[in-house]
Each structure stands twice: as structure tokens, then as C-alpha cells.
Motif scaffolding. Structure first.
Motif, PDB file in Angstrom:
ATOM      1  N   ALA A  47       0.837  -1.206   0.000  1.00 27.17           N
ATOM      2  CA  ALA A  47       0.000   0.000   0.000  1.00 27.17           C
ATOM      3  C   ALA A  47       0.874   1.260   0.000  1.00 27.17           C
ATOM      4  CB  ALA A  47      -0.936  -0.001   1.201  1.00 27.17           C
ATOM      5  N   LEU A  48       1.955   1.244   0.780  1.00 22.78           N
ATOM      6  CA  LEU A  48       2.862   2.395   0.816  1.00 22.78           C
ATOM      7  C   LEU A  48       3.567   2.584  -0.523  1.00 22.78           C
ATOM      8  CD1 LEU A  48       4.432   1.989   4.369  1.00 22.78           C
ATOM      9  CD2 LEU A  48       2.914   3.819   3.601  1.00 22.78           C
ATOM     10  N   ASP A  57       2.465   1.659  -3.441  1.00 19.83           N
ATOM     11  CA  ASP A  57       1.461   2.136  -4.394  1.00 19.83           C
ATOM     12  C   ASP A  57       1.222   3.636  -4.206  1.00 19.83           C
ATOM     13  OD1 ASP A  57      -0.583   1.690  -6.440  1.00 19.83           O
ATOM     14  OD2 ASP A  57      -2.007   2.123  -4.815  1.00 19.83           O
ATOM     15  N   SER A  58       1.142   4.068  -2.967  1.00 20.72           N
ATOM     16  CA  SER A  58       0.950   5.483  -2.661  1.00 20.72           C
ATOM     17  C   SER A  58       2.131   6.313  -3.170  1.00 20.72           C
ATOM     18  CB  SER A  58       0.785   5.656  -1.154  1.00 20.72           C
ATOM     19  OG  SER A  58       0.648   6.999  -0.813  1.00 20.72           O
ATOM     20  N   ARG A  66       1.877   6.664  -6.923  1.00 18.78           N
ATOM     21  CA  ARG A  66       0.859   7.658  -7.299  1.00 18.78           C
ATOM     22  C   ARG A  66       1.378   9.075  -7.092  1.00 18.78           C
ATOM     23  NH1 ARG A  66      -2.445   4.393  -4.354  1.00 18.78           N
ATOM     24  NH2 ARG A  66      -2.818   6.033  -2.824  1.00 18.78           N
ATOM     25  N   THR A  67       2.126   9.294  -5.996  1.00 19.00           N
ATOM     26  CA  THR A  67       2.701  10.620  -5.740  1.00 19.00           C
ATOM     27  C   THR A  67       3.691  10.989  -6.837  1.00 19.00           C
ATOM     28  OG1 THR A  67       2.455  10.412  -3.362  1.00 19.00           O
ATOM     29  CG2 THR A  67       4.096  11.977  -4.128  1.00 19.00           C
ATOM     30  N   GLU A  77       2.896  16.867   0.548  1.00 22.48           N
ATOM     31  CA  GLU A  77       2.848  15.518  -0.007  1.00 22.48           C
ATOM     32  C   GLU A  77       4.221  14.837   0.108  1.00 22.48           C
ATOM     33  OE1 GLU A  77       0.786  13.568  -3.985  1.00 22.48           O
ATOM     34  OE2 GLU A  77       0.967  15.738  -3.819  1.00 22.48           O
ATOM     35  N   ARG A  88       5.304  11.488   2.184  1.00 23.57           N
ATOM     36  CA  ARG A  88       6.046  10.399   1.533  1.00 23.57           C
ATOM     37  C   ARG A  88       7.328  10.080   2.284  1.00 23.57           C
ATOM     38  NH1 ARG A  88       1.840  10.717  -1.221  1.00 23.57           N
ATOM     39  NH2 ARG A  88       1.188   9.591   0.589  1.00 23.57           N
ATOM     40  N   GLU A 127       6.435   7.984   5.111  1.00 24.93           N
ATOM     41  CA  GLU A 127       6.117   6.652   4.593  1.00 24.93           C
ATOM     42  C   GLU A 127       7.391   5.891   4.220  1.00 24.93           C
ATOM     43  OE1 GLU A 127       3.325   7.435   1.459  1.00 24.93           O
ATOM     44  OE2 GLU A 127       1.630   7.479   2.855  1.00 24.93           O
TER      45      GLU A 127
END
Length: 144
Positions: free
Chosen positions: A44-45, A47-48, A51-52, A78, A82, A85
Motif C-alpha cells: 500500500a505504501l 502504491d501510494s 501515485r505521488t 505531499e 512520503r 512513509e
């Protein structure tokens, strides 16, 4: 008993983990549960982050200076998220390494079990609650 039998191909549920006897602590099935949990969180991280990256590549500077400043502020925020993350990804990778080497679920300081409930809440934990509280008290006393 229908559907509740623990079979090798089914991971235990959180409730089953919490109800498991003490001598089941960090059994292969429990470790498999936490590995799957960590891998899902890692995916999930990633993928995030992807996307960023795509979002930042689409950057078009607006003509209006106020709009541009607002957009740059959004991008800065953002990127800060990240970065947090990215640090969490590192902790997840370390936790998976601990699963592989047999030290997952055991407090780095005391060697005592961290506990299923704590690991469900924070799967990357390396300290028991007591050791974590002591660690944080020491850090506050040293001003950091």
C-alpha cells in the motif's frame, strides 16, 4: 466446527491470534500472519509513493502566483508525508528481516514478548510497552 479449523493455507484471524495460548507465541502461523500484514502495508505504501510520483510529474505551473504558491505548498506537504512513509517502509523491511531471523515479536531491550495486541496495533514494534515507555522517558530526560 465449520470453517474455523486452522488449516495450513488459512492464516489466523486477529481474534484467533489474541485468543491463542501463550506457548503459541510467534509460531510459524503467527509469523505468517504478521508477514502477510507487513507485506500488505508495504504494498500500500509503495502504491501510494508511485501515485505521488505520477502526480508530481504532472506538475504544470499555474500562471497565478497565489495558485502556484498553493500548489507548491501542497507538493511540499505531499513530499513530507512520503518521507514519513519511506521511513515506515524501512521499518517494515526490518520487521520482515526479524521474522526471517527469528527475532520478531521479542523486545530488543528485555528479550520478553512484545505481545500480540501491541504487534497488531504496531506491527513494526521492537520494544514491549514497558521498554518503549522507559525508552521514551530516557529520551525526554536527555532533551531529544
Amino acid at each position: 466446527m465449520t470453517g474455523k479449523l486452522l488449516t495450513p493455507d488459512r492464516l489466523p484471524t486477529e481474534a484467533e491470534l489474541l485468543a491463542a495460548p501463550e506457548d503459541d507465541y510467534m509460531s510459524p502461523r503467527q509469523l505468517a500472519f504478521f508477514r502477510a500484514l507487513l507485506l500488505r502495508e508495504r504494498d500500500a505504501l509503495l502504491d501510494s509513493a508511485h501515485r505521488t510520483t505520477l502526480h508530481l510529474q504532472e506538475f504544470e505551473s499555474p500562471a497565478d502566483p497565489a495558485d502556484r504558491a498553493s500548489l507548491e505548498e501542497d507538493h511540499t506537504l505531499e513530499l513530507r508525508v512520503r518521507d514519513r512513509e519511506r521511513k515506515l517502509l524501512h521499518k517494515i523491511d526490518e520487521a520482515i528481516t526479524r521474522i526471517d531471523n527469528g527475532s520478531y515479536g521479542w523486545c530488543e531491550e528485555s528479550g520478553e514478548p512484545i505481545g500480540i495486541a501491541r504487534l497488531l496495533a504496531r506491527p513494526t514494534a521492537t520494544y514491549s510497552i514497558e521498554a518503549q515507555e522507559l525508552h521514551e522517558r530516557r529520551r525526554r530526560m536527555m532533551g531529544g
